[in-house]
Enzyme design. Structure first.
Site, short mmCIF file in Angstrom:
data_model
loop_
_atom_site.label_atom_id
_atom_site.label_comp_id
_atom_site.label_asym_id
_atom_site.label_seq_id
_atom_site.Cartn_x
_atom_site.Cartn_y
_atom_site.Cartn_z
N HIS A 1 0.83 -1.20 0.00
CA HIS A 1 0.00 0.00 0.00
C HIS A 1 0.86 1.25 0.00
O HIS A 1 1.81 1.34 0.78
CB HIS A 1 -0.88 0.03 1.26
N SER B 1 0.79 -3.48 4.27
CA SER B 1 1.22 -2.15 4.70
C SER B 1 2.73 -1.99 4.56
O SER B 1 3.47 -2.95 4.77
CB SER B 1 0.83 -1.95 6.17
N ASP C 1 8.49 21.33 -9.08
CA ASP C 1 7.64 20.91 -7.95
C ASP C 1 7.51 19.39 -7.84
O ASP C 1 6.97 18.88 -6.86
CB ASP C 1 6.26 21.59 -8.01
N SER D 1 10.19 17.51 -7.79
CA SER D 1 11.42 17.08 -7.12
C SER D 1 11.13 16.81 -5.64
O SER D 1 10.38 17.57 -5.02
CB SER D 1 12.49 18.16 -7.23
#
Length: 622
Positions: A145, A196, A554, A556
């Site tokens: 996930h 998870s 943006d 990065s």
């Protein structure tokens, strides 16, 4: 919004492709699979449950996503060339845990004994090359996930899978900014329903003790105190650690991939009414799927992000307070849906709620494509580990029955339409989050296995043409408009958009954070008027050419863009650059690109671009 628009994003993408390419791309051979993040813009999905969760439908987000998807397909189409695909499988260690181990243990012991772990550790990598051996891209499937970023995060980002893709593309696209090079690395979802990345496991936030129990609950504070943590110092660090593990393994498998995929291509697609599938368990005994419903434990959330009101996982009985409240607000669930969904206690009987539109899909896509000995099953939701294993095995056996031996079956999750989770019948009985979110009832998995076997048989016997199309999904007009109004942006008196409110310091060391705050405007405006391709740049001064070179945008991971909303249309934008140790010393600046909404009296609103630049600052090594 314009009421003539239809809001099924998969179908909208297909319609636009048809306009451009005729019958070349259609429902059979186009799969949209979410690599999937929990930190993205919302409001683009037409069913009411999701519209409510995102505080209304956002035509802006919808258009932006559809346009972006279509554009990427157009680019791929333009760049198409003959080539080869190589496949390689391997295991990945240290990147996942099962977040509902108690559910997993409900599966038969004889079945569990065949597997060494309660998560699927296998990664499948496809390597794409042209005929000259030039590398074009990769697809990797791995079940975990993307919730390394937890639900306290408000920054849009692509989580651990996105970080793996980012690292791979940075490696292959030297000299390009993120998202701009020719090489594409796709890290796709698989049977990650109960998996998870927060590998340190669930602990009580207040006491530190483990809460790895059937209800994921703490002695003090209940389920809202039970949170799983990743391996890092904070969620950003955890995202990078897990993402890097996935990237490193993919890189190894990619480098050694030598088995070529050869053979014919095939594709099959059907629409199915998932509320009314009859599954024959043997020649005399059959069971059915149900109208969709969400159980109590859906509201509990998971150890990766708890819900509200202190619901707990593993709830198999209702609560008079919530039942009465639901009955008053939404009406009572029918006896039929209650019986069909047992032992799930129904919190929301979404399949019987149709105002203003259906709350959940009834019509669902099942789809499969084969490339030689590889079968990709497009699953419209999130299969748990064991659900995925059962489906792969059944599909593989079906192919073998009809002469296609040793097929590799891959589960591609979250395809085309979203239907929450799919657990096994046994896992369903204990009603943790994934089971409560298995919306079509206890026999959902058996239904999918039957449907995907039919697709496999059709491909193997070359009878795809005889498959029924199935019932078309509905299109809803006039969705609940966004509850978030568009307001005009305002700058403080005597200032204008982009003015620097808090300047950068004159000097920073590597490892420090450069930060500038500007007079801001709502970043949503930038989705409407796409004048700028990024919210920000970090630029370095090159003395030899006397020019500024862009080193980050943006996308990065070193940059962060925070928008702070004030009153009456006022807002600030803070841009951070987390200066990496690898940064070259020199002179830098930060630039901000925004759009402000302006409305003159009795005139329609307009969106105006602006840009701004910080003062220059120096970066020095430690």
């Amino acid at each position: 919004g314009d009421s003539s628009k239809t809001f099924e994003w998969w179908s909208t993408v297909l319609n636009r492709l048809q306009t451009k390419y005729g019958s070349l791309y259609g429902k059979d051979n186009v799969i949209l699979s979410g690599t999937h993040t929990h930190s993205g813009p919302a409001g683009y999905f037409q069913y009411t449950v999701f519209v409510i969760a995102s505080e209304g439908f956002s035509n802006r987000t919808f258009e932006y996503m559809v346009t972006g998807i279509v554009k990427s397909i157009e680019m791929a189409h333009r760049n198409m060339k003959p080539g080869k695909i190589f496949i390689k499988k391997g295991t990945v260690e240290g990147a996942q845990i099962n977040r509902s181990p108690y559910s997993y243990l409900q599966n038969p012991e004889s079945e569990r004994a065949r597997y060494s772990s309660n998560t699927d550790k296998e990664m499948v990598v496809l390597k794409m090359e042209d005929l000259d051996g030039a590398e074009l891209g990769l697809i990797s499937w791995f079940a975990v996930h993307p919730v390394s970023m937890n639900n306290s995060n408000h920054l849009v980002n692509s989580d651990n899978m996105g970080y793996a893709a980012y690292l791979f593309e940075q490696e292959k696209n030297k000299g390009y900014l993120p998202g701009e090079g020719p090489y594409v690395a796709a890290f796709a979802s698989s049977n990650l329903g109960d998996v998870s990345p927060n590998i340190l496991g669930p602990h009580c936030v207040n006491t530190g003790e483990s809460c790895d129990n059937a209800n994921s609950s703490c002695p003090i504070g209940g389920s809202s105190m039970c949170m799983a943590t990743g391996p890092g110092l904070d969620m950003f660090n955890s995202t990078q650690i897990i993402g890097r593990i996935i990237y490193e393994r993919a890189k190894e498998l990619y480098a050694s991939a030598s088995q070529e995929l050869t053979g014919p291509l095939a594709a099959a697609h059907q629409w199915v009414n998932m509320t009314d599938v009859t599954i024959w368990l043997n020649s005399t005994h059959s069971v059915k799927t149900c109208k969709p419903a969400l159980g109590y434990s859906f509201a509990a959330g998971t150890i990766d992000g708890f819900g509200s009101f202190n619901f707990t996982q593993g709830t198999t009985v209702g609560d008079p307070f919530w039942d009465t409240l639901r009955d008053q607000l939404l009406g009572k669930p029918s006896e039929e849906i209650k019986q069909c969904q047992k032992p799930k206690p129904i919190l929301l009987h979404t399949g019987e709620l149709t105002k203003p539109h259906p709350w959940h899909p009834d019509i669902v896509d099942v789809q499969m494509i084969t490339i030689g000995s590889l079968a990709i099953t497009a699953i419209p939701g999130e299969f748990t580990t064991m659900s995925g294993r059962r489906l792969r095995e059944a599909v593989q056996a079906e192919f073998a029955t009809y002469g296609m031996k040793n097929m590799t079956v891959v589960i591609s999750g979250l395809c085309n339409v979203y239907t929450h989770y799919i657990t096994t019948f046994e896992e369903y009985q204990v009603q943790r989050y994934e089971a409560a979110s298995t919306i079509y009832g206890p026999h959902t998995l058996s239904a999918y296995i039957q449907l995907f076997r039919a697709l496999a048989k059709a491909i193997a016997t070359d009878t795809v043409a005889n498959l029924s199309r199935g019932p078309e999904p509905p299109f809803f007009k006039q969705l609940i408009a966004s509850l978030i109004p568009n307001i005009v942006d305002r700058a403080p008196i005597g200032k204008t958009f982009g003015d620097v409110l808090q300047p950068a310091k004159p000097t920073y060391r590597v490892g420090e954070v450069a930060e500038v705050t500007f007079v801001g405007a709502n970043p949503k405006n930038s989705a409407e008027s796409q004048t700028h391709r990024t919210f920000l740049t970090v630029e370095k001064y090159e003395a030899t050419s006397a020019t500024w070179q862009i080193v980050h945008n943006d996308a990065s991971w070193e940059t962060r863009f925070y928008w702070y909303k004030g009153l009456l249309g006022h807002s600030n934008a803070t841009i951070q650059w987390h200066i990496p140790d690898t940064a070259q010393p020199g002179i830098y600046r930060i630039r901000y690109f925004g759009h402000n909404r302006k409305q003159d009296f009795l005139k329609p609103a307009v969106i105006l671009p602006f840009e701004s630049t910080s003062s220059a600052f120096e970066v020095v090594t430690t």
